[in-house]
Motif scaffolding. Sequence first.
Motif, PDB file in Angstrom:
ATOM      1  N   GLY A   1       0.784  -1.224   0.000  1.00  0.00           N
ATOM      2  CA  GLY A   1       0.000   0.000   0.000  1.00  0.00           C
ATOM      3  C   GLY A   1       0.818   1.276   0.000  1.00  0.00           C
ATOM      4  O   GLY A   1       0.305   2.342   0.380  1.00  0.00           O
ATOM      5  N   LEU A   2       2.072   1.210  -0.447  1.00  0.00           N
ATOM      6  CA  LEU A   2       2.920   2.402  -0.477  1.00  0.00           C
ATOM      7  C   LEU A   2       2.525   3.307  -1.632  1.00  0.00           C
ATOM      8  O   LEU A   2       1.980   2.857  -2.637  1.00  0.00           O
ATOM      9  CB  LEU A   2       4.389   2.006  -0.616  1.00  0.00           C
ATOM     10  N   ALA A   3       2.811   4.587  -1.476  1.00  0.00           N
ATOM     11  CA  ALA A   3       2.538   5.548  -2.542  1.00  0.00           C
ATOM     12  C   ALA A   3       3.422   5.241  -3.742  1.00  0.00           C
ATOM     13  O   ALA A   3       4.485   4.631  -3.610  1.00  0.00           O
ATOM     14  CB  ALA A   3       2.789   6.973  -2.043  1.00  0.00           C
ATOM     15  N   TYR A   4       2.988   5.709  -4.918  1.00  0.00           N
ATOM     16  CA  TYR A   4       3.701   5.413  -6.165  1.00  0.00           C
ATOM     17  C   TYR A   4       5.153   5.864  -6.103  1.00  0.00           C
ATOM     18  O   TYR A   4       6.064   5.129  -6.509  1.00  0.00           O
ATOM     19  CB  TYR A   4       2.976   6.093  -7.328  1.00  0.00           C
ATOM     20  N   GLY A   5       5.398   7.053  -5.602  1.00  0.00           N
ATOM     21  CA  GLY A   5       6.766   7.571  -5.520  1.00  0.00           C
ATOM     22  C   GLY A   5       7.651   6.709  -4.657  1.00  0.00           C
ATOM     23  O   GLY A   5       8.809   6.413  -5.018  1.00  0.00           O
TER      24      GLY A   5
END
Length: 288
Positions: free
Chosen positions: A58-62
């Motif tokens: 669930g990490l952000a794209y960046g």
Amino acid sequence: MQTVLSIAIDALAYGMVLFVISIGLSVTMGLMRVVNLAHGAFAMIGGYIASYAARDLGLAYGFAVLLAVFGTIIIAVPIERLLYRRIYGAPELTQVLMTIGITFCIIGIANYVFGPTLKTVPLPGELQGSVDLGFRAIATHRIFAIVCGLVVAAGLWYAIEKTAIGVKLRASVDNAAMAAALGVRTEIVYAVSFAVAVGLAAFGGVVGAELLPVEPYYALRYMVTFLVVVSVGGAGSIPGALVACLLLGAIDTTGRYLMPEFGEFFFYLAVIAIICVFPRGLAGRAKG
């Protein structure tokens, strides 16, 4: 006109993705003199890591992109230390056999760890929409891929031509023994160059996941494509690789739009024609 614009945008985005992934291979082949057929495997690793980070963690794209790049480098560094250093300066056939073996090993391990299914890298909301230019709406991700390619091209050219590590790399290529005698630690220079090449491959694998889907045999499916780009552009030439990617991307995209039943026929026909006229590639270096 709409069709022409669609072809142009898709071709430019596809060409830039090819460039970001392939430029690392161009550096290792042209400057380090290593035929690294496992290059696509590192792009695949980057795609797998980013997919796992974004979808499962669930990490952000960046953050997923950063994790993919640095995670791939961490995996590649010991491989370079234990395996690649054994084939620096070795006959090309030895390099080909070693790197193909590495490719199959990475494919097997990746499929065992992540599963033998196609992996997607979810795009953030900012990259999912389109930009309305008034006369044409362009997918935001296409623009993002184009900008990434331009930034990588400018940054890599500056690093090789204008920085101390670039000078040391070119000196090591021209005469490794003399460079070492002058205090250049060639092993470190090669290790850093290899890490940068692998990091770019991973970055391209993530950014280009929408155009080159990350699937179990990604490394083999696109191995020839990446090698062809380097051959056409001229190994070791950043401008040559950029021109080759844009040219071949335009030809391939146009062919798929207008005559999809021909598949990659026009892509490889163009490759044959260019190599016949420019045996060393569009901007190839003479062998030293």
